[in-house]
Design a protein around this motif. Structure first.
Motif, PDB file in Angstrom:
ATOM      1  N   TYR A 272      30.510   8.210 -54.450  1.00  0.00           N
ATOM      2  CA  TYR A 272      31.402   7.393 -53.607  1.00  0.00           C
ATOM      3  C   TYR A 272      32.862   7.661 -53.972  1.00  0.00           C
ATOM      4  O   TYR A 272      33.704   7.913 -53.103  1.00  0.00           O
ATOM      5  CB  TYR A 272      31.048   5.907 -53.792  1.00  0.00           C
ATOM      6  N   LYS A 273      33.128   7.646 -55.276  1.00  0.00           N
ATOM      7  CA  LYS A 273      34.513   7.852 -55.726  1.00  0.00           C
ATOM      8  C   LYS A 273      35.005   9.240 -55.348  1.00  0.00           C
ATOM      9  O   LYS A 273      36.171   9.432 -54.990  1.00  0.00           O
ATOM     10  CB  LYS A 273      34.606   7.644 -57.246  1.00  0.00           C
ATOM     11  N   ASP A 274      34.110  10.212 -55.434  1.00  0.00           N
ATOM     12  CA  ASP A 274      34.460  11.584 -55.097  1.00  0.00           C
ATOM     13  C   ASP A 274      34.857  11.688 -53.619  1.00  0.00           C
ATOM     14  O   ASP A 274      35.873  12.291 -53.273  1.00  0.00           O
ATOM     15  CB  ASP A 274      33.259  12.502 -55.408  1.00  0.00           C
ATOM     16  N   ARG A 275      34.063  11.060 -52.740  1.00  0.00           N
ATOM     17  CA  ARG A 275      34.390  11.129 -51.304  1.00  0.00           C
ATOM     18  C   ARG A 275      35.715  10.415 -51.017  1.00  0.00           C
ATOM     19  O   ARG A 275      36.514  10.872 -50.215  1.00  0.00           O
ATOM     20  CB  ARG A 275      33.271  10.487 -50.476  1.00  0.00           C
ATOM     21  N   LYS A 276      35.904   9.308 -51.719  1.00  0.00           N
ATOM     22  CA  LYS A 276      37.157   8.565 -51.522  1.00  0.00           C
ATOM     23  C   LYS A 276      38.340   9.427 -51.957  1.00  0.00           C
ATOM     24  O   LYS A 276      39.361   9.515 -51.262  1.00  0.00           O
ATOM     25  CB  LYS A 276      37.094   7.261 -52.341  1.00  0.00           C
ATOM     26  N   ALA A 277      38.191  10.072 -53.123  1.00  0.00           N
ATOM     27  CA  ALA A 277      39.278  10.913 -53.647  1.00  0.00           C
ATOM     28  C   ALA A 277      39.584  12.080 -52.710  1.00  0.00           C
ATOM     29  O   ALA A 277      40.728  12.539 -52.616  1.00  0.00           O
ATOM     30  CB  ALA A 277      38.888  11.441 -55.033  1.00  0.00           C
TER      31      ALA A 277
END
Ligand code: SF4
Ligand code: SF4
Length: 369
Positions: free
Chosen positions: A120-125
């Motif tokens: 999730y954090k990766d996609r957000k970043a």
């Protein structure tokens, strides 16, 4: 039909939604489209699809072309998804979805298949959520949602991090404990909650005796009991029923039509019967079906369910042989290199390698060929 308000959107959606993952024969566009249209005629107004469900978006598109004619008088809402992380790819995928669906906008657009908080954090970043916001500002997307298979507490963390308007998660009498905290967090944040797989991928109807505790009336079927248990939960906005044919659709509609509020003490009794062991069940979602060694992981794990539910290795081996035509003693399991690919993909986070070894050992012990 019963309608519930979807989170803070003010939209009233049907207590059961139409899940577009399980059409019986995707090559028969007319039959599939008429099933979607029948659901609409029976007052279901929430329709869920995805670009990765085979031809699902095209099949919906054929039905929506007709349904668009009456949309002003009889509204419906469409949910679809993207797994893309890069903004340009997200836009491209959305444009393709709109074209396939014969729509100008998507009501509920999902960041799809979040398998871990890191993912999730990766996609957000990478800018995924910023692109969703741009699409919303342009009117191409009405509401930003997320679809996930992470644990309940991780769902809580994710919802606290970003103001998603809705969350799509797997929840049923089977994996109740695993996602409970996520449901509670969503309710607290007034986030819409749509549940997929409400019948545990068919496990619940396949084991009516084991799940008989969900029935609150003598006359109801286990399917009706399981759906009504979810309908009764005020935190759940809609439960997606993946009807394959008219009969399954009618059964789901009957569950809603015959729903009566379940007394809190009965709910408590059902909850008390929900065993931790049910979290251990494979839901047959097939996310793990990409073994580089060609091991039929979903079939093996389906057979293991019989061990979890009945406690007998022989039932598991029988299931493999009689239902899947797989001999547990062949090289199937021995080929596993323990690369971990299937375990990473597993939506239930099951210890697949360990289970494969157990299946093999039971086959040896029982002398099953
Ligand atoms: S861990 Fe074994 S079963 Fe799973 S994907 Fe790798 S080789 Fe296949
Ligand atoms: S093992 Fe996991 S990923 Fe594979 S079908 Fe079962 S629940 Fe789905």
């Amino acid at each position: 039909m019963i309608y519930n308000t979807y989170g803070s959107t003010g939209i009233e959606v049907s207590a059961i939604g139409f899940g577009g993952m399980q059409f019986e024969n995707q090559d028969d566009i007319d039959v599939c489209a008429s099933l979607v249209k029948a659901a609409y005629d029976m007052d279901i107004n929430y329709f869920d699809t995805a670009p990765g469900y085979g031809k699902s978006e095209e099949l919906f598109g054929a039905a929506l072309k007709e349904m668009n004619k009456t949309r002003a008088q009889k509204p419906f809402y469409v949910s679809t998804k993207t797994m893309k992380a890069e903004p340009r790819q997200i836009r491209k995928e959305l444009e393709t979805s709109l074209k396939r669906l014969n729509l100008d906008y998507i009501d509920f657009y999902h960041v799809w298949c979040v398998m871990s908080l890191e993912a999730y954090k990766d996609r957000k970043a990478k800018g995924a959520l910023a692109e969703f916001e741009r699409l919303k500002a342009e009117g191409l997307v009405k509401h930003i949602c997320v679809s996930t298979h992470i644990t309940g507490s991780e769902i809580g963390e994710m919802l606290a991090d970003y103001p998603f308007e809705g969350v799509l998660l797997g929840y049923s009498a089977m994996n109740f404990a695993y996602r409970e905290a996520g449901l509670a967090a969503a309710a607290k944040l007034n986030c819409g909650v749509v549940v997929m797989n409400p019948l545990g991928g068919g496990i619940i109807p396949q084991h009516p005796d084991r799940f008989a505790f969900v029935k609150t009336r003598k006359t109801e079927t286990v399917v009706e009991g399981a759906l009504r248990f979810l309908i009764n939960d005020r935190r759940i906005t809609s439960a997606l029923v993946g009807a394959s044919n008219q009969q399954q659709l009618a059964e789901a509609i009957a569950a809603v039509e015959g729903y009566q509020p379940i007394r809190p003490e009965t709910v408590q009794k059902i909850r008390a019967s929900l065993k931790d062991a049910f979290n251990e069940l494979c839901t047959g979602c097939r996310y793990c079906d990409n073994c580089p060694e060609n091991i039929a992981v979903p079939k093996m794990m389906d057979a293991y369910n019989y061990y979890v539910l009945r406690g007998k290795g022989a039932d598991m081996i029988d299931r493999l042989r009689d239902h899947w035509n797989i001999s547990a003693k062949n090289d199937n399991v021995a080929r596993c290199t323990e690369c971990g690919q299937c375990e990473t993909a597993c939506t239930q986070k099951l210890p697949i390698c360990q289970r494969l070894k157990f299946v093999h050992a039971e086959a040896e012990r029982l002398g099953a060929g």
